[in-house]
Design a protein around this motif. Structure first.
Motif, PDB file in Angstrom:
ATOM      1  N   ASP A 170      19.540  14.367 -46.464  1.00  0.00           N
ATOM      2  CA  ASP A 170      18.274  15.054 -47.476  1.00  0.00           C
ATOM      3  C   ASP A 170      19.125  16.394 -47.585  1.00  0.00           C
ATOM      4  OD1 ASP A 170      16.930  12.869 -47.988  1.00  0.00           O
ATOM      5  OD2 ASP A 170      15.480  13.364 -46.214  1.00  0.00           O
ATOM      6  N   GLN A 171      19.719  17.006 -46.547  1.00  0.00           N
ATOM      7  CA  GLN A 171      20.153  18.435 -46.344  1.00  0.00           C
ATOM      8  C   GLN A 171      21.604  18.291 -47.379  1.00  0.00           C
ATOM      9  OE1 GLN A 171      21.327  20.032 -42.494  1.00  0.00           O
ATOM     10  NE2 GLN A 171      23.008  21.136 -43.471  1.00  0.00           N
ATOM     11  N   PHE A 172      22.351  17.289 -47.338  1.00  0.00           N
ATOM     12  CA  PHE A 172      23.419  17.507 -47.990  1.00  0.00           C
ATOM     13  C   PHE A 172      23.126  17.095 -49.653  1.00  0.00           C
ATOM     14  CE2 PHE A 172      26.114  15.484 -44.402  1.00  0.00           C
ATOM     15  CZ  PHE A 172      26.255  16.733 -43.820  1.00  0.00           C
ATOM     16  N   LYS A 173      21.847  16.541 -49.770  1.00  0.00           N
ATOM     17  CA  LYS A 173      21.682  16.111 -51.245  1.00  0.00           C
ATOM     18  C   LYS A 173      21.044  17.412 -51.767  1.00  0.00           C
ATOM     19  CE  LYS A 173      19.626  12.315 -52.040  1.00  0.00           C
ATOM     20  NZ  LYS A 173      18.710  11.006 -52.110  1.00  0.00           N
ATOM     21  N   ARG A 174      20.389  18.031 -51.146  1.00  0.00           N
ATOM     22  CA  ARG A 174      19.814  19.309 -51.626  1.00  0.00           C
ATOM     23  C   ARG A 174      20.992  20.390 -51.900  1.00  0.00           C
ATOM     24  NH1 ARG A 174      15.677  18.443 -47.713  1.00  0.00           N
ATOM     25  NH2 ARG A 174      16.763  19.988 -46.271  1.00  0.00           N
ATOM     26  N   SER A 175      21.799  20.406 -50.913  1.00  0.00           N
ATOM     27  CA  SER A 175      23.012  21.232 -51.067  1.00  0.00           C
ATOM     28  C   SER A 175      23.973  21.096 -52.466  1.00  0.00           C
ATOM     29  CB  SER A 175      23.706  21.313 -49.946  1.00  0.00           C
ATOM     30  OG  SER A 175      25.021  22.178 -49.940  1.00  0.00           O
ATOM     31  N   ILE A 176      24.094  19.510 -52.480  1.00  0.00           N
ATOM     32  CA  ILE A 176      25.085  19.455 -53.565  1.00  0.00           C
ATOM     33  C   ILE A 176      24.498  19.124 -55.283  1.00  0.00           C
ATOM     34  CG2 ILE A 176      26.386  17.526 -54.438  1.00  0.00           C
ATOM     35  CD1 ILE A 176      26.895  16.772 -51.303  1.00  0.00           C
ATOM     36  N   LEU A 177      22.976  18.819 -54.936  1.00  0.00           N
ATOM     37  CA  LEU A 177      22.660  18.253 -56.427  1.00  0.00           C
ATOM     38  C   LEU A 177      20.936  19.181 -56.452  1.00  0.00           C
ATOM     39  CD1 LEU A 177      22.769  14.558 -55.811  1.00  0.00           C
ATOM     40  CD2 LEU A 177      24.141  15.942 -56.993  1.00  0.00           C
ATOM     41  N   PHE A 264      32.754  13.551 -46.521  1.00  0.00           N
ATOM     42  CA  PHE A 264      31.781  12.902 -45.708  1.00  0.00           C
ATOM     43  C   PHE A 264      30.434  13.466 -46.231  1.00  0.00           C
ATOM     44  CE2 PHE A 264      31.720  16.497 -42.952  1.00  0.00           C
ATOM     45  CZ  PHE A 264      30.251  16.630 -42.638  1.00  0.00           C
ATOM     46  N   GLU A 265      30.394  14.548 -46.676  1.00  0.00           N
ATOM     47  CA  GLU A 265      28.993  14.876 -47.121  1.00  0.00           C
ATOM     48  C   GLU A 265      28.740  14.131 -48.352  1.00  0.00           C
ATOM     49  OE1 GLU A 265      28.704  19.075 -47.808  1.00  0.00           O
ATOM     50  OE2 GLU A 265      29.274  19.595 -45.778  1.00  0.00           O
ATOM     51  N   LEU A 266      29.407  14.036 -49.678  1.00  0.00           N
ATOM     52  CA  LEU A 266      29.303  13.153 -50.542  1.00  0.00           C
ATOM     53  C   LEU A 266      29.030  11.761 -50.094  1.00  0.00           C
ATOM     54  CD1 LEU A 266      32.115  14.521 -53.047  1.00  0.00           C
ATOM     55  CD2 LEU A 266      29.834  15.028 -53.022  1.00  0.00           C
ATOM     56  N   LEU A 267      29.892  11.345 -49.126  1.00  0.00           N
ATOM     57  CA  LEU A 267      29.552   9.893 -48.781  1.00  0.00           C
ATOM     58  C   LEU A 267      28.204   9.584 -48.291  1.00  0.00           C
ATOM     59  CD1 LEU A 267      31.350   7.430 -49.162  1.00  0.00           C
ATOM     60  CD2 LEU A 267      32.011   7.887 -46.666  1.00  0.00           C
ATOM     61  N   SER A 268      27.699  10.489 -47.462  1.00  0.00           N
ATOM     62  CA  SER A 268      26.357  10.515 -46.950  1.00  0.00           C
ATOM     63  C   SER A 268      25.454  10.352 -47.762  1.00  0.00           C
ATOM     64  CB  SER A 268      26.174  11.862 -45.955  1.00  0.00           C
ATOM     65  OG  SER A 268      27.205  11.733 -44.871  1.00  0.00           O
ATOM     66  N   ILE A 269      25.488  11.010 -49.153  1.00  0.00           N
ATOM     67  CA  ILE A 269      24.266  10.757 -50.074  1.00  0.00           C
ATOM     68  C   ILE A 269      24.521   9.563 -51.023  1.00  0.00           C
ATOM     69  CG2 ILE A 269      24.111  13.255 -49.928  1.00  0.00           C
ATOM     70  CD1 ILE A 269      25.230  13.448 -52.783  1.00  0.00           C
ATOM     71  N   ALA A 270      25.834   8.764 -50.947  1.00  0.00           N
ATOM     72  CA  ALA A 270      26.128   7.951 -51.959  1.00  0.00           C
ATOM     73  C   ALA A 270      25.301   6.665 -51.657  1.00  0.00           C
ATOM     74  CB  ALA A 270      27.788   7.601 -51.794  1.00  0.00           C
ATOM     75  N   ASP A 271      24.851   6.034 -52.915  1.00  0.00           N
ATOM     76  CA  ASP A 271      24.320   4.669 -52.643  1.00  0.00           C
ATOM     77  C   ASP A 271      25.287   3.703 -53.309  1.00  0.00           C
ATOM     78  OD1 ASP A 271      21.406   5.113 -52.217  1.00  0.00           O
ATOM     79  OD2 ASP A 271      21.594   6.673 -53.628  1.00  0.00           O
ATOM     80  N   VAL A 272      26.185   4.073 -54.160  1.00  0.00           N
ATOM     81  CA  VAL A 272      27.279   3.309 -54.838  1.00  0.00           C
ATOM     82  C   VAL A 272      28.859   4.116 -54.916  1.00  0.00           C
ATOM     83  CG1 VAL A 272      28.033   1.713 -56.606  1.00  0.00           C
ATOM     84  CG2 VAL A 272      25.704   1.823 -55.931  1.00  0.00           C
ATOM     85  N   VAL A 273      29.703   3.772 -54.681  1.00  0.00           N
ATOM     86  CA  VAL A 273      31.101   4.366 -54.824  1.00  0.00           C
ATOM     87  C   VAL A 273      31.779   3.640 -55.775  1.00  0.00           C
ATOM     88  CG1 VAL A 273      33.162   4.931 -53.764  1.00  0.00           C
ATOM     89  CG2 VAL A 273      31.257   5.397 -52.486  1.00  0.00           C
ATOM     90  N   ILE A 274      32.186   4.453 -56.869  1.00  0.00           N
ATOM     91  CA  ILE A 274      32.883   3.695 -57.990  1.00  0.00           C
ATOM     92  C   ILE A 274      34.540   4.212 -57.928  1.00  0.00           C
ATOM     93  CG2 ILE A 274      33.142   3.619 -60.483  1.00  0.00           C
ATOM     94  CD1 ILE A 274      29.986   4.092 -60.482  1.00  0.00           C
ATOM     95  N   GLY A 275      35.219   3.401 -58.025  1.00  0.00           N
ATOM     96  CA  GLY A 275      36.668   3.732 -57.971  1.00  0.00           C
ATOM     97  C   GLY A 275      37.672   2.679 -58.626  1.00  0.00           C
ATOM     98  N   PHE A 276      39.046   3.134 -58.470  1.00  0.00           N
ATOM     99  CA  PHE A 276      39.983   2.400 -59.291  1.00  0.00           C
ATOM    100  C   PHE A 276      41.049   1.722 -58.173  1.00  0.00           C
ATOM    101  CE2 PHE A 276      44.248   1.738 -60.902  1.00  0.00           C
ATOM    102  CZ  PHE A 276      43.944   0.595 -62.234  1.00  0.00           C
ATOM    103  N   SER A 277      41.525   2.542 -57.214  1.00  0.00           N
ATOM    104  CA  SER A 277      42.281   2.225 -56.003  1.00  0.00           C
ATOM    105  C   SER A 277      42.381   3.226 -54.918  1.00  0.00           C
ATOM    106  CB  SER A 277      43.905   1.773 -56.676  1.00  0.00           C
ATOM    107  OG  SER A 277      44.526   3.017 -57.050  1.00  0.00           O
ATOM    108  N   SER A 278      41.435   4.179 -55.061  1.00  0.00           N
ATOM    109  CA  SER A 278      41.489   5.429 -54.042  1.00  0.00           C
ATOM    110  C   SER A 278      41.163   4.968 -52.724  1.00  0.00           C
ATOM    111  CB  SER A 278      40.650   6.427 -54.620  1.00  0.00           C
ATOM    112  OG  SER A 278      40.335   7.455 -53.767  1.00  0.00           O
ATOM    113  N   THR A 279      41.639   5.875 -51.682  1.00  0.00           N
ATOM    114  CA  THR A 279      41.416   5.597 -50.489  1.00  0.00           C
ATOM    115  C   THR A 279      39.771   5.579 -50.051  1.00  0.00           C
ATOM    116  OG1 THR A 279      43.275   6.824 -49.842  1.00  0.00           O
ATOM    117  CG2 THR A 279      41.772   6.567 -48.104  1.00  0.00           C
ATOM    118  N   VAL A 280      39.079   6.334 -50.960  1.00  0.00           N
ATOM    119  CA  VAL A 280      37.337   6.410 -51.057  1.00  0.00           C
ATOM    120  C   VAL A 280      37.001   4.932 -50.826  1.00  0.00           C
ATOM    121  CG1 VAL A 280      37.585   8.749 -51.679  1.00  0.00           C
ATOM    122  CG2 VAL A 280      37.234   6.734 -53.136  1.00  0.00           C
TER     123      VAL A 280
END
Length: 371
Positions: A170-177, A264-280
């Motif tokens: 929740d803290q990260f979500k407020r900080s980012i969004l 890790f802050e973005l990942l902590s708020i993620a519900d779905v990660v979209i990518g092509f071939s990234s390390t993420v």
């Protein structure tokens, strides 16, 4: 250059040698189907590769001084390229053991083209012959090394992939969004294009491909209620978030961040990660977050996944695949309405996440080298 050359000259000696090599390259006739590529290749070498070589020369001298000044027992690196690779080479010369803990994503090639590319990409990650040991953090890495017959591997489980902190979600979500509704689902789409000086392999997106896919994702986010899209720019990207945003459809459900924000802050708020071939993709899977592979040109599928297409009822999977833009909205809706609403359990991710703890294998290796 040997040690005597380094001691008795400056990088001008190397520059002179490179200048001679460039003159030789100018004489080579590069032509394909009537199109000459001499100028293009020469410019790439002169303006991108030459400065890189000169920087390696400088770095190698500094690294050698460090190695000679300390009683180093073990060298550990997250990559097998550039300066860390120089360090591994110098450690080998000095009889110092080295370990590569690769931060990257790899797969077992499925065709000849992928085999050629991953044999080269692997040299910067898991296949380097300069490191004495390679850690295996995921089952995918283990399969990759087995395919290429890489020896001296150590199964450790994840070591340097991002780790979510759900207590601070929740803290990260407020900080980012800022203040957004609690029920809002967060889609993370990190850019994975490479810089001008890096080889651009088939398995990576070009910037125009990334931009096209990002535009499609913004359009979809505008159509689905309670969804917010976060695009993370790649380290080294010259564009500002505002400039990138100006190239995309207008949306109040879009946030663009730079790489300065810890992933890790973005990942902590993620519900779905979209990518092509990234390390993420690996980062998400290690944290049991579903991944959607977006390959709108149908040219590369990074991992075997559950394809979402018209008229087909997908099965639950750690990874979903969309290669037709017309199915993108359907695919995202399906993941949000099906995968996220079920307790899928860690078993679903077993092909990508070790189910046992192997961390002691690394501590035992380190202890054996520092005694």
């Amino acid at each position: 250059f040997d040690e005597k050359s380094r001691d008795n000259s400056t990088s001008k000696v190397l520059e002179k040698t490179i200048e001679h090599a460039l003159n030789e390259i100018r004489r080579i006739d590069l032509e394909f189907k009537g199109v000459k590529f001499n100028d293009v290749f020469f410019e790439k070498i002169q303006h991108d590769l030459v400065p890189l070589i000169l920087s390696y020369y400088t770095d190698s001298g500094s690294l050698k001084k460090i190695l000679n000044s300390f009683n180093i027992k073990l060298c550990i690196s997250p990559v097998s390229r550039s300066t860390p690779l120089l360090a591994a080479e110098l450690c080998r010369e000095g009889k110092v053991s080295s370990v590569a803990i690769s931060h990257g994503t790899v797969k077992v090639p499925e065709n000849e083209a992928e085999g050629i590319e991953y044999s080269h990409i692997g040299e910067t990650l898991l296949l380097s012959n300069q490191f004495d040991y390679i850690t295996l953090q995921t089952p995918s890495e283990e399969k990759f090394c087995n395919h290429f017959n890489r020896k001296n591997t150590i199964k450790t489980g994840p070591l340097i992939f991002s780790k979510v902190d759900l207590k601070k979600r929740d803290q990260f979500k407020r900080s980012i969004l800022g203040d957004i509704p609690a029920e809002t689902k967060i889609l993370i789409y990190p850019e994975n294009t490479k810089s001008r000086t890096a080889p651009r392999f088939h398995v990576f997106e070009t910037f125009d491909e990334f931009l096209s896919s990002a535009s499609d994702l913004v359009d979809v986010a505008n159509k689905i209620e309670n969804v917010h899209l976060v695009i993370r720019m790649h380290p080294g990207r010259a564009l500002t978030p505002e400039e990138l945003k100006s190239l995309l459809p207008v949306s109040e459900r879009l946030t663009i961040t730079t790489s300065e924000r810890p992933f890790f802050e973005l990942l902590s708020i993620a519900d779905v990660v979209i990518g092509f071939s990234s390390t993420v993709i690996e980062d998400a899977l290690q944290n049991y977050i579903p991944v959607l592979l977006l390959d709108k040109r149908g040219r590369y599928q990074h991992f075997q996944s559950e394809e979402i297409e018209s008229g087909k009822n997908p099965r639950l999977s750690p990874i979903y695949y969309v290669q037709d833009t017309t199915n993108l909205e359907t695919g995202i809706r399906w993941v949000l309405e099906n995968h996220l609403k079920q307790d899928v359990g860690k078993e679903l991710f077993k092909d990508f996440v070790y189910q046992e703890d192997y961390f002691d294998n690394l501590t035992k290796l380190i202890e054996s080298k520092i005694k």
